[in-house]
Design a protein around this motif. Structure first.
Motif, PDB file in Angstrom:
ATOM      1  N   UNK A  70       9.618  -3.234  -4.013  1.00  0.00           N
ATOM      2  CA  UNK A  70       8.360  -2.548  -4.308  1.00  0.00           C
ATOM      3  C   UNK A  70       7.213  -3.519  -4.594  1.00  0.00           C
ATOM      4  N   UNK A  71       7.436  -4.810  -4.378  1.00  0.00           N
ATOM      5  CA  UNK A  71       6.373  -5.774  -4.646  1.00  0.00           C
ATOM      6  C   UNK A  71       5.099  -5.484  -3.849  1.00  0.00           C
ATOM      7  N   UNK A  72       5.181  -5.156  -2.533  1.00  0.00           N
ATOM      8  CA  UNK A  72       3.937  -4.841  -1.810  1.00  0.00           C
ATOM      9  C   UNK A  72       3.200  -3.640  -2.403  1.00  0.00           C
ATOM     10  N   UNK A  73       3.953  -2.621  -2.843  1.00  0.00           N
ATOM     11  CA  UNK A  73       3.323  -1.450  -3.442  1.00  0.00           C
ATOM     12  C   UNK A  73       2.675  -1.798  -4.782  1.00  0.00           C
ATOM     13  N   UNK A  74       3.332  -2.650  -5.564  1.00  0.00           N
ATOM     14  CA  UNK A  74       2.747  -3.087  -6.831  1.00  0.00           C
ATOM     15  C   UNK A  74       1.447  -3.854  -6.597  1.00  0.00           C
ATOM     16  N   UNK A  75       1.457  -4.709  -5.591  1.00  0.00           N
ATOM     17  CA  UNK A  75       0.258  -5.488  -5.286  1.00  0.00           C
ATOM     18  C   UNK A  75      -0.884  -4.576  -4.847  1.00  0.00           C
ATOM     19  N   UNK A  76      -0.547  -3.535  -4.071  1.00  0.00           N
ATOM     20  CA  UNK A  76      -1.577  -2.589  -3.635  1.00  0.00           C
ATOM     21  C   UNK A  76      -2.153  -1.825  -4.818  1.00  0.00           C
ATOM     22  N   UNK A  77      -1.300  -1.445  -5.773  1.00  0.00           N
ATOM     23  CA  UNK A  77      -1.779  -0.748  -6.967  1.00  0.00           C
ATOM     24  C   UNK A  77      -2.684  -1.646  -7.812  1.00  0.00           C
ATOM     25  N   UNK A  78      -2.331  -2.924  -7.903  1.00  0.00           N
ATOM     26  CA  UNK A  78      -3.159  -3.858  -8.677  1.00  0.00           C
ATOM     27  C   UNK A  78      -4.532  -4.026  -8.053  1.00  0.00           C
ATOM     28  N   UNK A  79      -4.582  -4.026  -6.723  1.00  0.00           N
ATOM     29  CA  UNK A  79      -5.878  -4.127  -6.047  1.00  0.00           C
ATOM     30  C   UNK A  79      -6.680  -2.837  -6.198  1.00  0.00           C
ATOM     31  N   UNK A  80      -5.972  -1.719  -6.161  1.00  0.00           N
ATOM     32  CA  UNK A  80      -6.646  -0.419  -6.222  1.00  0.00           C
ATOM     33  C   UNK A  80      -7.215  -0.142  -7.606  1.00  0.00           C
ATOM     34  N   UNK A  81      -6.465  -0.510  -8.645  1.00  0.00           N
ATOM     35  CA  UNK A  81      -6.886  -0.220 -10.023  1.00  0.00           C
ATOM     36  C   UNK A  81      -7.156  -1.526 -10.769  1.00  0.00           C
ATOM     37  N   UNK A  82      -7.914  -2.410 -10.146  1.00  0.00           N
ATOM     38  CA  UNK A  82      -8.150  -3.732 -10.728  1.00  0.00           C
ATOM     39  C   UNK A  82      -8.863  -3.652 -12.072  1.00  0.00           C
ATOM     40  N   UNK A  83      -9.816  -2.728 -12.208  1.00  0.00           N
ATOM     41  CA  UNK A  83     -10.569  -2.641 -13.457  1.00  0.00           C
ATOM     42  C   UNK A  83     -10.097  -1.560 -14.396  1.00  0.00           C
ATOM     43  N   UNK A  84      -9.044  -0.837 -14.048  1.00  0.00           N
ATOM     44  CA  UNK A  84      -8.555   0.276 -14.864  1.00  0.00           C
ATOM     45  C   UNK A  84      -7.109  -0.002 -15.248  1.00  0.00           C
ATOM     46  N   UNK A  85      -6.918  -0.695 -16.361  1.00  0.00           N
ATOM     47  CA  UNK A  85      -5.571  -1.113 -16.765  1.00  0.00           C
ATOM     48  C   UNK A  85      -4.701   0.081 -17.156  1.00  0.00           C
ATOM     49  N   UNK A  86      -5.302   1.083 -17.781  1.00  0.00           N
ATOM     50  CA  UNK A  86      -4.515   2.243 -18.220  1.00  0.00           C
ATOM     51  C   UNK A  86      -3.955   2.997 -17.018  1.00  0.00           C
ATOM     52  N   UNK A  87      -4.794   3.242 -16.023  1.00  0.00           N
ATOM     53  CA  UNK A  87      -4.324   3.931 -14.813  1.00  0.00           C
ATOM     54  C   UNK A  87      -3.296   3.085 -14.074  1.00  0.00           C
ATOM     55  N   UNK A  88      -3.518   1.761 -14.049  1.00  0.00           N
ATOM     56  CA  UNK A  88      -2.585   0.869 -13.369  1.00  0.00           C
ATOM     57  C   UNK A  88      -1.198   0.954 -14.003  1.00  0.00           C
ATOM     58  N   UNK A  89      -1.141   0.926 -15.339  1.00  0.00           N
ATOM     59  CA  UNK A  89       0.140   1.005 -16.028  1.00  0.00           C
ATOM     60  C   UNK A  89       0.829   2.340 -15.764  1.00  0.00           C
ATOM     61  N   UNK A  90       0.055   3.407 -15.734  1.00  0.00           N
ATOM     62  CA  UNK A  90       0.612   4.732 -15.477  1.00  0.00           C
ATOM     63  C   UNK A  90       1.190   4.808 -14.065  1.00  0.00           C
ATOM     64  N   UNK A  91       0.445   4.288 -13.084  1.00  0.00           N
ATOM     65  CA  UNK A  91       0.919   4.310 -11.699  1.00  0.00           C
ATOM     66  C   UNK A  91       2.152   3.421 -11.520  1.00  0.00           C
ATOM     67  N   UNK A  92       2.176   2.284 -12.206  1.00  0.00           N
ATOM     68  CA  UNK A  92       3.325   1.389 -12.098  1.00  0.00           C
ATOM     69  C   UNK A  92       4.571   2.027 -12.704  1.00  0.00           C
ATOM     70  N   UNK A  93       4.428   2.693 -13.850  1.00  0.00           N
ATOM     71  CA  UNK A  93       5.567   3.370 -14.468  1.00  0.00           C
ATOM     72  C   UNK A  93       6.111   4.472 -13.562  1.00  0.00           C
TER      73      UNK A  93
END
Length: 351
Positions: A70-93
């Motif tokens: 899932x590393x490519x998907x994680x990287x895509x999420x980090x790019x998508x939610x670069x300035x929104x840490x809360x949303x990023x953590x929720x999507x990663x979980x």
């Protein structure tokens, strides 16, 4: 919270293995300056623990494989939610839950082994002739005395690199010999701890997730570095346990990584502006073969190079195409006399 139940469990396993080796004839006396019944009891305490934890170790490997996938998907999420840490953590979980991946699974076997290590450390630290609680945790006075005087190459397993002069005197041990053996074993302990983490990382690769990468760095460098300090307070028996555990881990990881190899990397996609790799053959929608001839590839923007005699292309042994005939040009004009095809031919010679 009392840890007595851990001390009882460790003592029970240790004494059980010691009794087993005595029963099969391993001498209680020293051979090569070593009381092997106690050394083997410590070694097989490790074997018992690793057999119990083996299913968890396999789950750790599978979870790490899922984290890799899932590393490519994680990287895509980090790019998508670069300035929104809360949303990023929720999507990663949510992604972890969906793919059954756990970034903390890599440390789980260590966390589960920690109580065993603490229990053994406590039990072996009590091996002092001045200790009055000899029968605690199921020990008999005879077993306690035997373990107190147990040695590895004439060095008591209850001794440690930082033993005081009074402790060495009670154990009837030489300070120099204790420091030399303890120093060598601690060095082996640090080296094997580093190698077990390095072996896993080389096989699975460094994680893209910063949190997971931090855990990998902690296991690779942090834990071995901490042993430089803490190793001085470990009894030699505890260091024997740690070294044995590391050697067992190296072998077990090698076997599991062969049985569950890392996923194969996907074929590299061409970069923008880069020509795609040439396909030599393939099957089209109509069932026929398509692609370029490897013997005469066609360069983009260049006309095909004629092949065969007089520039006529030959493909797969097919006959060259005949030029089209203009039937209108060959037809007689209106009002013209018919042409006799036999006229004008030379007469046959009579034999």
């Amino acid at each position: 919270m009392s840890l007595d139940w851990i001390y009882w469990a460790i003592s029970w396993i240790l004494l059980l293995w010691h009794s087993a080796w005595d029963a099969i004839g391993v001498s209680a006396g020293a051979v090569l300056g070593t009381n092997w019944s106690w050394i083997l009891a410590i070694i097989f305490l490790v074997v018992t623990l690793r057999v119990i934890l083996f299913p968890i170790f396999v789950k750790q490997i599978k979870s790490q494989r899922a984290m890799q996938a899932i590393q490519p998907q994680l990287k895509a999420l980090q790019e998508k939610h670069k300035g929104d840490r809360e949303t990023l953590q929720k999507e990663m979980m949510e992604l972890y839950r969906k793919e059954k991946a756990n970034p903390l699974m890599g440390c789980l076997p260590i966390f589960l082994q920690a109580p065993v290590f603490i229990g053994l450390f406590h039990v072996l630290r009590r091996l002092d002739p001045a200790n009055q609680g000899k029968t605690r945790y199921g020990w008999t006075a005879e077993q306690f005395e035997s373990a107190t005087h147990a040695r590895l190459f004439d060095v008591p397993i209850a001794g440690k690199f930082g033993s005081t002069a009074a402790e060495l005197a009670r154990l009837n041990a030489s300070g120099a010999s204790v420091k030399i053996l303890a120093g060598v074993l601690v060095a082996i302990m640090i080296a094997t701890t580093y190698l077990t983490s390095r072996q896993m990382i080389l096989k699975t690769g460094w994680a893209e997730d910063p949190q997971q990468r931090m855990i990998q760095r902690l296991m690779l460098y942090g834990i071995p570095a901490s042993l430089l300090v803490s190793g001085a307070i470990f009894p030699i028996g505890v260091v024997i346990y740690w070294v044995t555990n590391n050697l067992f881990t190296l072998g077990q990881q090698q076997w599991v990584l062969r049985k569950y190899p890392p996923p194969q990397t996907a074929p590299r996609l061409p970069k923008p502006g880069e020509s795609a790799p040439r396909r030599t053959s393939g099957t089209g929608a109509g069932g026929g073969r398509r692609g370029t001839d490897s013997r005469n590839p066609v360069q983009p923007g260049k006309p095909a190079k004629p092949a065969g005699r007089f520039g006529r292309a030959k493909a797969n042994g097919a006959q060259p195409e005949k030029p089209a005939v203009d039937t209108k040009a060959l037809a007689p004009k209106p009002g013209a006399k018919p042409v006799n095809p036999k006229k004008g031919r030379p007469a046959k010679r009579q034999g």
